[in-house]
Each structure stands twice: as structure tokens, then as C-alpha cells.
Motif scaffolding. Structure first.
Motif, PDB file in Angstrom:
ATOM      1  N   LYS A 203       0.818  -1.143  -0.137  1.00  0.00           N
ATOM      2  CA  LYS A 203       0.185  -0.026  -0.636  1.00  0.00           C
ATOM      3  C   LYS A 203       0.754   1.615  -0.390  1.00  0.00           C
ATOM      4  O   LYS A 203       0.913   2.580  -0.603  1.00  0.00           O
ATOM      5  N   SER A 204       1.751   1.178   1.020  1.00  0.00           N
ATOM      6  CA  SER A 204       2.920   2.250   0.788  1.00  0.00           C
ATOM      7  C   SER A 204       3.544   2.721  -0.320  1.00  0.00           C
ATOM      8  O   SER A 204       4.247   3.709  -1.136  1.00  0.00           O
ATOM      9  N   GLU A 205       3.735   1.163  -0.646  1.00  0.00           N
ATOM     10  CA  GLU A 205       5.031   1.263  -2.381  1.00  0.00           C
ATOM     11  C   GLU A 205       3.628   2.157  -3.388  1.00  0.00           C
ATOM     12  O   GLU A 205       4.607   3.189  -4.241  1.00  0.00           O
ATOM     13  N   VAL A 206       2.493   1.434  -3.639  1.00  0.00           N
ATOM     14  CA  VAL A 206       2.025   2.320  -4.781  1.00  0.00           C
ATOM     15  C   VAL A 206       2.191   3.743  -4.023  1.00  0.00           C
ATOM     16  O   VAL A 206       2.355   5.043  -5.330  1.00  0.00           O
ATOM     17  N   VAL A 207       1.753   4.315  -3.334  1.00  0.00           N
ATOM     18  CA  VAL A 207       1.659   5.961  -2.921  1.00  0.00           C
ATOM     19  C   VAL A 207       2.823   6.623  -3.291  1.00  0.00           C
ATOM     20  O   VAL A 207       2.926   7.684  -3.917  1.00  0.00           O
ATOM     21  N   VAL A 208       4.123   5.877  -2.580  1.00  0.00           N
ATOM     22  CA  VAL A 208       5.605   6.849  -2.980  1.00  0.00           C
ATOM     23  C   VAL A 208       5.882   6.357  -4.307  1.00  0.00           C
ATOM     24  O   VAL A 208       6.114   7.008  -4.782  1.00  0.00           O
ATOM     25  N   GLN A 209       5.394   5.246  -5.004  1.00  0.00           N
ATOM     26  CA  GLN A 209       5.846   5.484  -6.342  1.00  0.00           C
ATOM     27  C   GLN A 209       5.089   6.638  -6.936  1.00  0.00           C
ATOM     28  O   GLN A 209       6.098   6.900  -8.010  1.00  0.00           O
ATOM     29  N   GLU A 210       3.800   6.668  -7.019  1.00  0.00           N
ATOM     30  CA  GLU A 210       3.393   8.087  -7.632  1.00  0.00           C
ATOM     31  C   GLU A 210       3.760   9.034  -7.071  1.00  0.00           C
ATOM     32  O   GLU A 210       4.312   9.868  -8.552  1.00  0.00           O
ATOM     33  N   ALA A 211       4.236   9.356  -5.952  1.00  0.00           N
ATOM     34  CA  ALA A 211       5.301  10.676  -5.779  1.00  0.00           C
ATOM     35  C   ALA A 211       6.742  10.290  -5.982  1.00  0.00           C
ATOM     36  O   ALA A 211       7.024  11.793  -6.847  1.00  0.00           O
ATOM     37  N   LEU A 212       7.408   9.690  -6.569  1.00  0.00           N
ATOM     38  CA  LEU A 212       8.598   9.206  -6.864  1.00  0.00           C
ATOM     39  C   LEU A 212       8.285   9.318  -8.595  1.00  0.00           C
ATOM     40  O   LEU A 212       9.347  10.138  -9.103  1.00  0.00           O
ATOM     41  N   LYS A 213       7.735   9.493  -9.673  1.00  0.00           N
ATOM     42  CA  LYS A 213       6.805  10.137 -10.589  1.00  0.00           C
ATOM     43  C   LYS A 213       7.205  11.231 -10.896  1.00  0.00           C
ATOM     44  O   LYS A 213       7.439  11.327 -11.765  1.00  0.00           O
ATOM     45  N   ASN A 214       6.342  12.098  -9.510  1.00  0.00           N
ATOM     46  CA  ASN A 214       6.244  13.259  -9.900  1.00  0.00           C
ATOM     47  C   ASN A 214       7.722  13.857  -9.770  1.00  0.00           C
ATOM     48  O   ASN A 214       8.595  14.767 -10.516  1.00  0.00           O
ATOM     49  N   LEU A 215       8.886  13.123  -8.615  1.00  0.00           N
ATOM     50  CA  LEU A 215      10.308  13.652  -8.544  1.00  0.00           C
ATOM     51  C   LEU A 215      11.028  13.288  -9.841  1.00  0.00           C
ATOM     52  O   LEU A 215      11.687  14.604  -9.734  1.00  0.00           O
ATOM     53  N   MET A 216      10.309  12.316 -10.358  1.00  0.00           N
ATOM     54  CA  MET A 216      11.701  11.981 -11.363  1.00  0.00           C
ATOM     55  C   MET A 216      11.103  12.854 -13.141  1.00  0.00           C
ATOM     56  O   MET A 216      11.383  12.816 -13.846  1.00  0.00           O
TER      57      MET A 216
END
Length: 613
Positions: A534-547
Motif C-alpha cells: 500500500k505504501s509502495e503504491v503511494v511512494v511510487q506515484e510521488a517518485l513519478k512526480n520527482l523523476m
């Protein structure tokens, strides 16, 4: 850190303490000297005017104290109640008051000079510790480095701010008293001084033993501090591994070592104090006995005998201060060696080089080789390019050198061979400060400092950050919602190393911090590997914004992170054994195909487990 590695480290600590040598803080064998101490003092730029004024006042105060026995002599020799006048009594009292005021002021000024000097020393040492490269901290235990900053500078402070005052005034008092005594009666003075060499036969060896004990005590204290720092900073690991008995044993050895040195110190002090008293009483007996004979023969007056006894006090009393100074000085020499070892260590220079402004260029790793110390090289002739604005995934077996590659890109270390280039320029050509400003780093651990969420997101930003900018970065990192739900919002304390937050929350704060930094180059080191699905899904979305729009290098073990990468670089045992897209490597690289198949199987298991719930 796994249990076996933790056990090995603990065993090393126990073994090192048994051998009574701090591990990782190897110092060159050298004999300290006063020259080294003076070199350290010059580096602290002491206030010469303040010290000269204080010394002058100490000299004046001591000279006044040398006059007092002469007043007493005159009073005793011509003592008559009827001849005493208010003027004589007032003069006598005035001399005492003047001596007390001048001595007090001189002691304050010397202490002030000493405190300023040590404050400057600590400032230099703290600046140095922040500029030392990562390699220094790889080879030196943190607790021992902390001991240099606290305990060793404390030893220097005690010598300068406390013992030096007593030594200076005591030396002046001893020399002045001996000069006056020789003037009054050189024969009696010679008899009195003949006792001193006898005392020296006992005191000098004891002083040497005290030095050795003090030096050993400092080393044991540093080692014990290091053990405490390491264990207490990883207390959760200690408890989860049921390692309390093991750490109790390791700490117990340190406590026993400190007690052993403390007991030896107590024995020496127990010998020094009675010896000092014995010398003083022997001198007093000699003076009274021989002086009584001189008085009866008329060679000496009663007043002169009283003055002799008073001058004797002015010689004997400062002797303990002088001996304490020399004992402390020997301890300080040992501390000086260790402090200078740090101050003379090579440091990072953050300002040499040109600014790294156009960081949106290709990054080229050309024949890169690197090894820690003289060990087997971790990287061996590694070469590949990263196009600007693309995502390159670095994959491969553990221990292949992926994280080391990131450390070289951050310039924590210098390659032993080869170069890393940004465009046509070697990254060594850029100033460290400007180069690191171009890099955003999100690691698996998500390090946070003790403080508020705001302080952690803004950490390292050298300008004022508005609330609107802060919230925008947090929103892009998918952190604003959970932060807003906390009682104190952005002013919530996260605890030491962010312990009050979950792993996913810490990761999102780290991503918000990187977003606020707005780097051109992004490095993600296993950024989601320790999170639940669950946390990974949220963090992955955040990483997309960062990348988005940034040159990104990703160390990843999860297939979901790798599949969409523009380039995958497979690293084995420090070498690149494959480059290409996911589809290309599936067809051409056997080990990558095994990696992808294994990850796909794990991913299907996770999906099945989620559906069953």
C-alpha cells in the motif's frame, strides 16, 4: 544489517576492548611535546593582549604577596602594642585587599582567555569534522570522534583555563620567594632547598606513572564512549536480536577498564598527597629547628624567622598546583596529538572548481574503477552513458557495486581509475557545493534529523521557504495529506531518526525534501524496497512526480521499477555485463532473464495475496 554481521561487529568491539586499543582510530605512534601543544595554541589565535594583561596582573599580585612577609617581619621585630597605629593596621589590611583584588582579576582574565581559546579550538574542530570526507568516518568510529570533540578539548580547556593560572602564579610565587629568602639569609635558604631533590626522587616517578595512567584512561574513555554511542543509537536492533547480554558484557569490559585505570590513579594520588605533606613538614621542621639555632645565636631575628616560615608556605603551597599542571600537561599532550590528527586530516574543499550550472547533460562513466582501502576493487572498468532526462536502472546481484557507484557520483570518494563526466567535463572540475546542489538522493533508509517535519523537508535549503512552496512540494510527494492530519501539522516532531513516523511517511518526506531542492540529477537507491504494498503504491506515484524531466539513476530490485526505464544496466562484480531495455535484456542476458522471471513470480504472489484479503 543481518544477525551474523551484527555479531561479528560486536565480537570485534569486545576483542578491541580486551586489547585496550580503539578499533578504527589508528593513530601514528608519536611522542607528544610542548612544541605540538604550542602549535595547537597558535592555530586557535589566542588574544595576546588579554593574556599579557592577565600575566602582568598575576605578576603584580604575586609581588604584592611577597611583600606581606616583610611587613610581618617588621611587625614582629618591632612589636609593641603602644606603637601600633591605625595607619599601620590600615596599610597592612590595604595590602591584603589589593593583593586579593589583583589576583582575582588576573585569574578571571586568564580563565577568560583560556575559555576563548578552547571555544576557538572547538569551533575549528567542529568545522573540520563537517568538512572531513566520508572515507574518514568509514575508518574512524563515531563515538571516538565525539570523544575528541568533547573529552579531549575538555582536557585542553582544564589545562589552559584552570591549571595554567595556578602554575603561572605559583611559579612566580616560588621564584620570588626563593630570591627574597636568598637575600635575607642564603645559608638557611640553601639548607631548606636541599630537601627538594630528596622529594623529587619520589615525585618524578609518580608523575610519570600518573601520565601513563591518564593517557590510558583517555583511550579507554574514548573506546567506552564509542561503544555507548553505537549501542544506544541502534537500541532497537539490540533488543530485536536479544543482544542485551552481549552488549552488557561489552560495556562491562569498558566499565571494568575505566575502574582499573581509576584505581591506579587513586593509588598514585594516595601516595602523592602524603609525600607532599611529608615534604612540607620536613621543611617546616628544618626551618624551625635550624632557624631557632640562628635566632639564639643572633644571626637571625624572630621576625626574619616568621618571614622565612611565611615564604616557605608561599613555596610549598603552589608546589601542588605546579605538579598538577605538569600532570595535566602530559594528559593534554596526548589529547593534543589526537586533536591535531583530526585537524591535519585531508578535508573536502567545497569551493574549488567552477559552478555546475548546466547539469541537464549526459552523464558518462568511463572505465571506472574503485576499491575501499587496499581491498579487492569493488568497481572494475565500468562504462556506460546516461542520456539527459532519461531513467537508467542499475540492477544486479547484491555486492556488485551499485551503491558504491552512487557514492562516486556524489563524490564521497574519488575513483582509483577512470572518470565520471557531465557532458565534456570531468565532475571533479566542478566545485563540490555546486555539484551536490544538482543531485537529489532518496535512499532506502530515508534519513531524518530530530526536529519538525518542516525542518526535515527544508533541510539543506539555504533560503527562506514559504508555506505555499513547502506545501506544494509535500503535495507532489503525496505527504501533505498525512502531515495535515497530524496534531501539529508541519511543526510535528519526528523523533530521533524519524522514529515517530512510518517507513512510507519517512520516504515521502525525503521525496518532498528532494523536490524542494529541485535537482537536475536524481538518484534513487532501493527507495521502495522496505515498504508494504500500500505504501509502495503511494511512494511510487510521488517518485513519478520527482523523476519528471530529471536525469534519473535507480537502483532497484523490483521489476515494476525496472520495466519502464529507458535503459537498464546490469552490474555483476563491479563490471557492466549488459545494457539495454527490458525487452532487449530479456532476450540477450541470461542472468537478467532469471532476475525478471523471479520478480514476476513474486509480483504475481503479491497480487494473489492482496486479492485473497
Amino acid at each position: 544489517m543481518d544477525d551474523s554481521r551484527y555479531t561479528q561487529q560486536t565480537d570485534h568491539r569486545i576483542k578491541d576492548k580486551q586489547e585496550n586499543r580503539p578499533r578504527g582510530f589508528e593513530q601514528p605512534e608519536s611522542k607528544g611535546s610542548w612544541k605540538m601543544f604550542l602549535k595547537l595554541l597558535r592555530r586557535t589565535k589566542p588574544s595576546k593582549s588579554l593574556i599579557i594583561t592577565a600575566v602582568a596582573m598575576s605578576l603584580a599580585g604575586t609581588l604584592i604577596s611577597l611583600v606581606i612577609p616583610l611587613f610581618t617581619k617588621k611587625l614582629v621585630d618591632g612589636f609593641d602594642i603602644s606603637s601600633l597605629s591605625f595607619r599601620q593596621i590600615a596599610s597592612f589590611g590595604g595590602v591584603f585587599i589589593l593583593q586579593a583584588v589583583v589576583s582575582g582579576l588576573s585569574m578571571y582574565m586568564l580563565n577568560l582567555a583560556g575559555q576563548r581559546l578552547v571555544a576557538n579550538l572547538r569551533d575549528q574542530l567542529w568545522r573540520k569534522l563537517l568538512k572531513l570526507p566520508v572515507s574518514y568516518y568509514d575508518n574512524n568510529r563515531t563515538g571516538e570522534t565525539i570523544s575528541r570533540m568533547t573529552n579531549d578539548t575538555g582536557v585542553v580547556k582544564q589545562l589552559i583555563a584552570e591549571n595554567f593560572t595556578g602554575f603561572l602564579t605559583g611559579t612566580i610565587s616560588v621564584v620570588g620567594s626563593i630570591v627574597v629568602l636568598f637575600y635575607m639569609d642564603w645559608q638557611m635558604t640553601t639548607v631548606m632547598l636541599a630537601v627538594i631533590p630528596v622529594a623529587a626522587l619520589f615525585m618524578v616517578p609518580l608523575g610519570r606513572q600518573m601520565y601513563l595512567v591518564s593517557k590510558g584512561l583517555q583511550a579507554e574513555t574514548a573506546s567506552f564512549t564509542s561503544t555507548l554511542t553505537q549501542v544506544l543509537s541502534e537500541i532497537r536492533l539490540v533488543k530485536s536480536m536479544n543482544a542485551e547480554p552481549r552488549e552488557y558484557e561489552a560495556g562491562g569490559k569498558g566499565i571494568a577498564g575505566l575502574f582499573r585505570f581509576g584505581r591506579r590513579e587513586a593509588k598514585i594520588q594516595a601516595l602523592i598527597a602524603p609525600l607532599m605533606f611529608f615534604v612540607m613538614m620536613m621543611l617546616l621542621v628544618v626551618i624551625v629547628g635550624y632557624g631557632g639555632m640562628r635566632v639564639s645565636s643572633g644571626a637571625l631575628t624572630a621576625g626574619e624567622l616568621v618571614a622565612f616560615i611565611l615564604y616557605l608556605m608561599q613555596i610549598v603551597m603552589p608546589m601542588s598546583q605546579i605538579s598538577t599542571f605538569f600532570t595535566q600537561f602530559k594528559k593534554t599532550i596526548g589529547a593534543t596529538e589526537r586533536i591535531i590528527h583530526i585537524l591535519d586530516s585531508p578535508e573536502e574543499n567545497h569551493d574549488v572548481g567552477k559552478p555546475a550550472e548546466a547539469a541537464d547533460q549526459a552523464i558518462r562513466f568511463e572505465q571506472l574503477s574503485f576499491g575501499y582501502n587496499d581491498s579487492e576493487p569493488v568497481l572494475k572498468g565500468l562504462s556506460f552513458d546516461v542520456a539527459p532526462g532519461t531513467v537508467s536502472a542499475i540492477v544486479g546481484p547484491s555486492g556488485g557495486g551499485k551503491t558504491t557507484l552512487f557514492s562516486l557520483l556524489e563524490r564521497y570518494y574519488e575513483p582509483t581509475e577512470g572518470t565520471i563526466k557531465l557532458g565534456a567535463d570531468d565532475i571533479e572540475a566542478f566545485s563540490l557545493s555546486s555539484w551536490r546542489k544538482q543531485i537529489g538522493y532518496v535512499s532506502q533508509e530515508s534519513p531524518l534529523i530530530a526536529g519538525t517535519i518542516r525542518e526535515n523537508i527544508c533541510y539543506g535549503i539555504d533560503h527562506e521557504v514559504s508555506q505555499e512552496t513547502l506545501e506544494r512540494a509535500a503535495e507532489m510527494a503525496y505527504a501533505h495529506l498525512f502531515i495535515s492530519e497530524l496534531p501539529n501539522g508541519y511543526e510535528t516532531e519526528v523523533g530521533e531518526r524519524g522514529i515517530k513516523l512510518s517507513g512510507g511517511q519517512r520516504q515521502r518526506i525525503a521525496i518532498a525534501r528532494a523536490l524542494l531542492r529541485d535537482p537536475k540529477i536524481l538518484m534513487l537507491d532501493e527507495a521502495t524496497s522496505s515498504l508494504d504494498s500500500k505504501s509502495e503504491v503511494v511512494v511510487q506515484e510521488a517518485l513519478k512526480n520527482l523523476m519528471a524531466g530529471r536525469t534519473t539513476l535507480v537502483i532497484a530490485h523490483r521489476l515494476s521499477t525496472v520495466v519502464d526505464a529507458d535503459q537498464i544496466v546490469f552490474v555483476e562484480k563491479g563490471r557492466v555485463t549488459g545494457k539495454g531495455t527490458h525487452e532487449e535484456l530479456l532476450g540477450s542476458h541470461e542472468m537478467y532473464r532469471e532476475f525478471a522471471t523471479q520478480q514476476l513470480r513474486l509480483q504475481e504472489q503479491d497480487i494473489a495475496a492482496a486479492e485473497s484479503h
